[in-house]
Design a protein around this motif. Structure first.
Motif, PDB file in Angstrom:
ATOM      1  N   PHE A   1       0.846  -1.200   0.000  1.00  0.00           N
ATOM      2  CA  PHE A   1       0.000   0.000   0.000  1.00  0.00           C
ATOM      3  C   PHE A   1       0.878   1.246   0.000  1.00  0.00           C
ATOM      4  N   GLN A   2       0.522   2.197  -0.845  1.00  0.00           N
ATOM      5  CA  GLN A   2       1.257   3.453  -0.923  1.00  0.00           C
ATOM      6  C   GLN A   2       0.682   4.511   0.008  1.00  0.00           C
ATOM      7  N   GLY A   3      -0.452   4.198   0.583  1.00  0.00           N
ATOM      8  CA  GLY A   3      -1.091   5.090   1.535  1.00  0.00           C
ATOM      9  C   GLY A   3      -1.929   4.281   2.503  1.00  0.00           C
ATOM     10  N   VAL A   4      -2.358   4.916   3.578  1.00  0.00           N
ATOM     11  CA  VAL A   4      -3.250   4.280   4.542  1.00  0.00           C
ATOM     12  C   VAL A   4      -4.371   5.240   4.894  1.00  0.00           C
ATOM     13  N   GLY A   5      -5.526   4.683   5.183  1.00  0.00           N
ATOM     14  CA  GLY A   5      -6.675   5.487   5.562  1.00  0.00           C
ATOM     15  C   GLY A   5      -7.140   5.111   6.955  1.00  0.00           C
ATOM     16  N   ALA A   6      -7.292   6.094   7.818  1.00  0.00           N
ATOM     17  CA  ALA A   6      -7.659   5.840   9.212  1.00  0.00           C
ATOM     18  C   ALA A   6      -9.006   6.456   9.548  1.00  0.00           C
ATOM     19  N   LEU A   7      -9.628   5.861  10.541  1.00  0.00           N
ATOM     20  CA  LEU A   7     -10.848   6.418  11.125  1.00  0.00           C
ATOM     21  C   LEU A   7     -10.742   6.227  12.633  1.00  0.00           C
ATOM     22  N   GLY A   8     -11.058   5.017  13.102  1.00  0.00           N
ATOM     23  CA  GLY A   8     -11.008   4.733  14.534  1.00  0.00           C
ATOM     24  C   GLY A   8      -9.625   4.881  15.140  1.00  0.00           C
ATOM     25  N   GLY A   9      -8.578   4.570  14.354  1.00  0.00           N
ATOM     26  CA  GLY A   9      -7.210   4.655  14.861  1.00  0.00           C
ATOM     27  C   GLY A   9      -6.803   6.051  15.265  1.00  0.00           C
ATOM     28  N   VAL A  10      -7.517   7.044  14.745  1.00  0.00           N
ATOM     29  CA  VAL A  10      -7.255   8.441  15.119  1.00  0.00           C
ATOM     30  C   VAL A  10      -8.368   8.973  16.006  1.00  0.00           C
ATOM     31  N   TRP A  11      -9.596   8.933  15.521  1.00  0.00           N
ATOM     32  CA  TRP A  11     -10.708   9.567  16.247  1.00  0.00           C
ATOM     33  C   TRP A  11     -11.024   8.891  17.579  1.00  0.00           C
ATOM     34  N   ASN A  12     -10.764   7.578  17.699  1.00  0.00           N
ATOM     35  CA  ASN A  12     -11.047   6.879  18.953  1.00  0.00           C
ATOM     36  C   ASN A  12      -9.918   6.999  19.959  1.00  0.00           C
ATOM     37  N   ALA A  13      -8.799   7.589  19.542  1.00  0.00           N
ATOM     38  CA  ALA A  13      -7.657   7.749  20.445  1.00  0.00           C
ATOM     39  C   ALA A  13      -7.952   8.814  21.497  1.00  0.00           C
ATOM     40  N   GLU A  14      -7.288   8.694  22.629  1.00  0.00           N
ATOM     41  CA  GLU A  14      -7.469   9.695  23.683  1.00  0.00           C
ATOM     42  C   GLU A  14      -7.046  11.068  23.186  1.00  0.00           C
ATOM     43  N   ASN A  15      -5.990  11.103  22.377  1.00  0.00           N
ATOM     44  CA  ASN A  15      -5.515  12.345  21.777  1.00  0.00           C
ATOM     45  C   ASN A  15      -5.398  12.127  20.271  1.00  0.00           C
ATOM     46  N   PRO A  16      -6.450  12.455  19.496  1.00  0.00           N
ATOM     47  CA  PRO A  16      -6.440  12.187  18.056  1.00  0.00           C
ATOM     48  C   PRO A  16      -5.277  12.828  17.309  1.00  0.00           C
ATOM     49  N   VAL A  17      -4.897  14.033  17.692  1.00  0.00           N
ATOM     50  CA  VAL A  17      -3.798  14.721  16.998  1.00  0.00           C
ATOM     51  C   VAL A  17      -2.488  13.988  17.226  1.00  0.00           C
ATOM     52  N   GLN A  18      -2.248  13.573  18.452  1.00  0.00           N
ATOM     53  CA  GLN A  18      -1.037  12.828  18.756  1.00  0.00           C
ATOM     54  C   GLN A  18      -1.030  11.481  18.024  1.00  0.00           C
ATOM     55  N   ALA A  19      -2.191  10.826  17.970  1.00  0.00           N
ATOM     56  CA  ALA A  19      -2.293   9.548  17.263  1.00  0.00           C
ATOM     57  C   ALA A  19      -1.974   9.726  15.787  1.00  0.00           C
ATOM     58  N   PHE A  20      -2.451  10.823  15.202  1.00  0.00           N
ATOM     59  CA  PHE A  20      -2.162  11.101  13.792  1.00  0.00           C
ATOM     60  C   PHE A  20      -0.671  11.344  13.589  1.00  0.00           C
ATOM     61  N   LYS A  21      -0.060  12.133  14.469  1.00  0.00           N
ATOM     62  CA  LYS A  21       1.368  12.422  14.346  1.00  0.00           C
ATOM     63  C   LYS A  21       2.198  11.144  14.444  1.00  0.00           C
ATOM     64  N   GLU A  22       1.811  10.258  15.356  1.00  0.00           N
ATOM     65  CA  GLU A  22       2.536   8.995  15.503  1.00  0.00           C
ATOM     66  C   GLU A  22       2.355   8.125  14.266  1.00  0.00           C
ATOM     67  N   MET A  23       1.173   8.175  13.660  1.00  0.00           N
ATOM     68  CA  MET A  23       0.926   7.427  12.433  1.00  0.00           C
ATOM     69  C   MET A  23       1.780   7.994  11.286  1.00  0.00           C
TER      70      MET A  23
END
Length: 199
Positions: free
Chosen positions: A169-191
């Protein structure tokens, strides 16, 4: 490429969080609110800083938003592109001629590989067991043999992002992995970090 799907239901803090995500580097936001009216879609976009419209793709429900907002483009979920039948190419062209991007979704790699219409990118799911849908099991698709830009969906998190890259895969798409995190912005940055460091 990391793309983020919106939650189906809008929370009181969603727009504020979305702005922080854009500030953190989000450049592919799929605006998917299947139960929302056109008016609700417009009201949502009216709250988004216009500088970020260039990163927003609207899903099946209200493609006419492209006439009102200078967003990036439209996304066709599988049932939507299938419903177009022989008119799919012309429908896509009606947007690409106006310089909107058009992407599409699939659930079988064979259908994606056989698609003759040219899309900006393709989503394939479910790669891993979904975070936001407990009944959706992952299928571990390997797409290294398909010469198209494909983003993997389903169960995408900081932990599974490197695995998705190994599957081609050349890209990934997230939903729960970001929005369900305690800190969505931090989860996105880590991703982001996991994606950029994956091989």
């Amino acid at each position: 490429m990391i793309l983020l799907i919106s939650p189906e239901q809008t929370s009181a803090t969603e727009i504020q969080t979305l702005h922080k995500l854009f500030e953190a580097g989000l450049e592919h936001f799929h605006f998917r609110k299947p139960e929302a009216t056109l008016e609700a879609h417009c009201a949502y976009l009216d709250q988004v800083d216009p500088q970020y419209y260039q990163y927003i793709m609207t899903h099946n429900f209200h493609h006419e938003l492209t006439a009102e907002f200078p967003i990036k483009g439209i996304h066709l979920e599988e049932r939507k592109w299938r419903a177009q039948g022989d008119e799919l190419g012309a429908y896509v062209k009606s947007f690409t001629d106006k310089e909107f991007a058009v992407s599409s979704s699939y659930h079988e790699p064979e259908d994606l590989a056989a698609q003759s219409v040219d899309f900006a990118y393709h989503l394939l799911s479910p790669v891993f067991a979904a975070i936001s849908k407990s009944d959706m099991q992952g299928r571990g698709f390997d797409v290294r043999h398909i010469p198209k830009f494909i983003a993997g969906m389903g169960g995408i998190s900081v932990e599974t992002t490197p695995e998705a890259i190994k599957l081609g895969f050349q890209g990934v798409g997230a939903l729960g992995g970001v929005w369900n995190a305690e800190n969505p912005v931090q989860a996105f940055k880590e991703m982001q970090t996991a994606f950029l460091s994956a091989e």
